[in-house]
Design an enzyme around this catalytic site. Structure first.
Site, PDB file in Angstrom:
ATOM      1  N   ASP A  64       7.004  -0.605  -6.360  1.00 36.29           N
ATOM      2  CA  ASP A  64       8.045  -1.615  -6.207  1.00 36.29           C
ATOM      3  C   ASP A  64       8.263  -2.355  -7.520  1.00 36.29           C
ATOM      4  O   ASP A  64       9.184  -3.173  -7.637  1.00 36.29           O
ATOM      5  CB  ASP A  64       7.743  -2.568  -5.055  1.00 36.29           C
ATOM      6  CG  ASP A  64       6.436  -3.330  -5.229  1.00 36.29           C
ATOM      7  OD1 ASP A  64       5.706  -3.080  -6.210  1.00 36.29           O
ATOM      8  OD2 ASP A  64       6.138  -4.190  -4.367  1.00 36.29           O
ATOM      9  N   SER A  65       7.458  -2.020  -8.523  1.00 35.62           N
ATOM     10  CA  SER A  65       7.707  -2.494  -9.887  1.00 35.62           C
ATOM     11  C   SER A  65       9.033  -1.974 -10.416  1.00 35.62           C
ATOM     12  O   SER A  65       9.483  -2.390 -11.493  1.00 35.62           O
ATOM     13  CB  SER A  65       6.566  -2.053 -10.814  1.00 35.62           C
ATOM     14  OG  SER A  65       6.330  -0.654 -10.710  1.00 35.62           O
ATOM     15  N   ASP A 103       5.096   2.758  -2.902  1.00 33.82           N
ATOM     16  CA  ASP A 103       4.850   1.391  -2.442  1.00 33.82           C
ATOM     17  C   ASP A 103       5.694   1.054  -1.225  1.00 33.82           C
ATOM     18  O   ASP A 103       6.892   1.371  -1.185  1.00 33.82           O
ATOM     19  CB  ASP A 103       5.204   0.394  -3.547  1.00 33.82           C
ATOM     20  CG  ASP A 103       4.026   0.049  -4.437  1.00 33.82           C
ATOM     21  OD1 ASP A 103       2.870   0.240  -4.022  1.00 33.82           O
ATOM     22  OD2 ASP A 103       4.277  -0.425  -5.568  1.00 33.82           O
ATOM     23  N   LYS A 133       1.367   2.996  -0.407  1.00 36.81           N
ATOM     24  CA  LYS A 133       0.485   1.948  -0.927  1.00 36.81           C
ATOM     25  C   LYS A 133       1.051   0.596  -0.533  1.00 36.81           C
ATOM     26  O   LYS A 133       2.265   0.402  -0.543  1.00 36.81           O
ATOM     27  CB  LYS A 133       0.378   2.030  -2.454  1.00 36.81           C
ATOM     28  CG  LYS A 133      -0.549   0.967  -3.074  1.00 36.81           C
ATOM     29  CD  LYS A 133      -0.691   1.144  -4.564  1.00 36.81           C
ATOM     30  CE  LYS A 133       0.474   0.589  -5.342  1.00 36.81           C
ATOM     31  NZ  LYS A 133       0.596  -0.905  -5.219  1.00 36.81           N
ATOM     32  N   GLU A 135      -0.173  -3.933  -0.383  1.00 39.49           N
ATOM     33  CA  GLU A 135      -1.081  -4.941  -0.913  1.00 39.49           C
ATOM     34  C   GLU A 135      -1.834  -5.667   0.192  1.00 39.49           C
ATOM     35  O   GLU A 135      -1.349  -5.805   1.314  1.00 39.49           O
ATOM     36  CB  GLU A 135      -0.289  -5.961  -1.742  1.00 39.49           C
ATOM     37  CG  GLU A 135       0.458  -5.344  -2.911  1.00 39.49           C
ATOM     38  CD  GLU A 135       1.343  -6.336  -3.651  1.00 39.49           C
ATOM     39  OE1 GLU A 135       1.996  -5.915  -4.633  1.00 39.49           O
ATOM     40  OE2 GLU A 135       1.386  -7.519  -3.257  1.00 39.49           O
ATOM     41  N   GLU A 202      -5.938  -4.789  -9.647  1.00 40.44           N
ATOM     42  CA  GLU A 202      -5.058  -5.294 -10.698  1.00 40.44           C
ATOM     43  C   GLU A 202      -5.501  -6.665 -11.186  1.00 40.44           C
ATOM     44  O   GLU A 202      -5.721  -7.584 -10.388  1.00 40.44           O
ATOM     45  CB  GLU A 202      -3.612  -5.368 -10.196  1.00 40.44           C
ATOM     46  CG  GLU A 202      -2.635  -5.859 -11.254  1.00 40.44           C
ATOM     47  CD  GLU A 202      -1.175  -5.685 -10.884  1.00 40.44           C
ATOM     48  OE1 GLU A 202      -0.309  -6.094 -11.676  1.00 40.44           O
ATOM     49  OE2 GLU A 202      -0.905  -5.128  -9.795  1.00 40.44           O
TER      50      GLU A 202
END
Length: 285
Positions: A64-65, A103, A133, A135, A202
């Site tokens: 999602d970056s 993501d 993925k 968080e 991270e």
């Protein structure tokens, strides 16, 4: 004796480039057991995915970056699930060896197991990716469990979690201090027990990341988490020197941005002088 390629040292547990074999979940576990470092880069389109795959990168992350690196958002929060699908589809179609991880963006899994399951199924069915993925630690363990029980591999993400940057107070190192380090370890174990295939760490102090790597049987993949993780990941634009700034933990392994700028300048100059197109770039009657 067969010649070993740089990406496939003698005794490698990972499929060599050109073998026609895909990096799979069991390869990740085998690499950790063998002490073989995993490589991961972000990818958002077909050309970069193909190049990184040919270079022997083990995992490609459609992150999602994409929000703050490709779509000109300030951060990752505005990215939607709909926006993640086309780039994920392009990367999955282009990578022949790398395991493609996608993501789940902010708002697509926090609501509970059913929401997360629906988002993960959509990613897998509509893109051809190999894992998702998202968080969080113990708070998303149920989501991890439901998704993995459905046969979808999950990669976890701990430490600085960009989707939570507002509550974390910005881009800050996480896991500093004994209590914070202990909570990070507990979250990592909770993710492992729920079934994750790997955990991204991270912006975590190197000694804390080393401790998490030691206690987990699944691999850790670091980004700003020191050298003791089982693998490393970078945003490819940071890795390749595509911008004027990169985070402290990133290293520029090339100057692609400067080369691209120079190519555009050379093109513009030849167009303006009439040097391009020359006869060899023109068709004759």
């Amino acid at each position: 004796m067969s010649q070993q390629t740089p990406d496939a040292p003698a005794g490698s547990v990972l499929p060599p480039v050109g073998s026609g074999k895909r990096v799979r979940v069991h390869h990740l576990a085998a690499a950790k057991a063998a002490g073989e470092r995993l490589t991961m880069l972000t990818a958002y389109d077909a050309p970069t995915a193909r190049l990184f795959d040919e270079a022997g990168i083990d995992l490609l992350l459609v992150g999602d970056s994409i929000g703050d690196n490709m779509l000109a958002h300030e951060n990752t929060l505005p990215v939607t699930l709909e926006e993640m699908l086309p780039p994920a589809r392009a990367v999955a179609r282009s990578a022949k060896r790398a395991m493609v991880v996608v993501d789940l963006p902010f708002g697509s899994y926090e609501g509970g197991a059913q929401q997360a399951y629906s988002a993960a199924v959509r990613v897998m069915k509509e893109t051809g990716a190999h894992a998702v993925k998202f968080e969080g630690g113990a708070r998303v363990a149920e989501q991890v469990r439901v998704i993995t029980d459905a046969g979808i591999p999950v990669v976890g993400h701990l430490g600085f979690t960009p989707q939570s940057e507002n509550i974390l107070g910005g881009k800050r190192v996480q896991g500093r201090g004994d209590d914070a380090a202990e909570r990070l370890c507990e979250d990592a174990v909770a993710l492992q027990e729920a079934g994750v295939a790997a955990v991204v760490l991270e912006m975590v102090p190197a000694p804390v990341a080393a401790r998490v790597t030691e206690i987990l049987t699944v691999p850790t993949i670091g980004i700003g988490a020191g050298p003791s993780c089982d693998g490393q990941v970078l945003v490819w634009l940071d890795m390749a020197g595509m911008g004027d700034w990169s985070p402290r933990f990133a290293k520029q392994f090339g100057q692609v941005g400067a080369a691209l700028r120079q190519a555009a300048q050379a093109y513009a100059a030849e167009v303006r002088t009439g040097a391009f197109p020359a006869p060899e770039q023109s068709y004759q009657q």
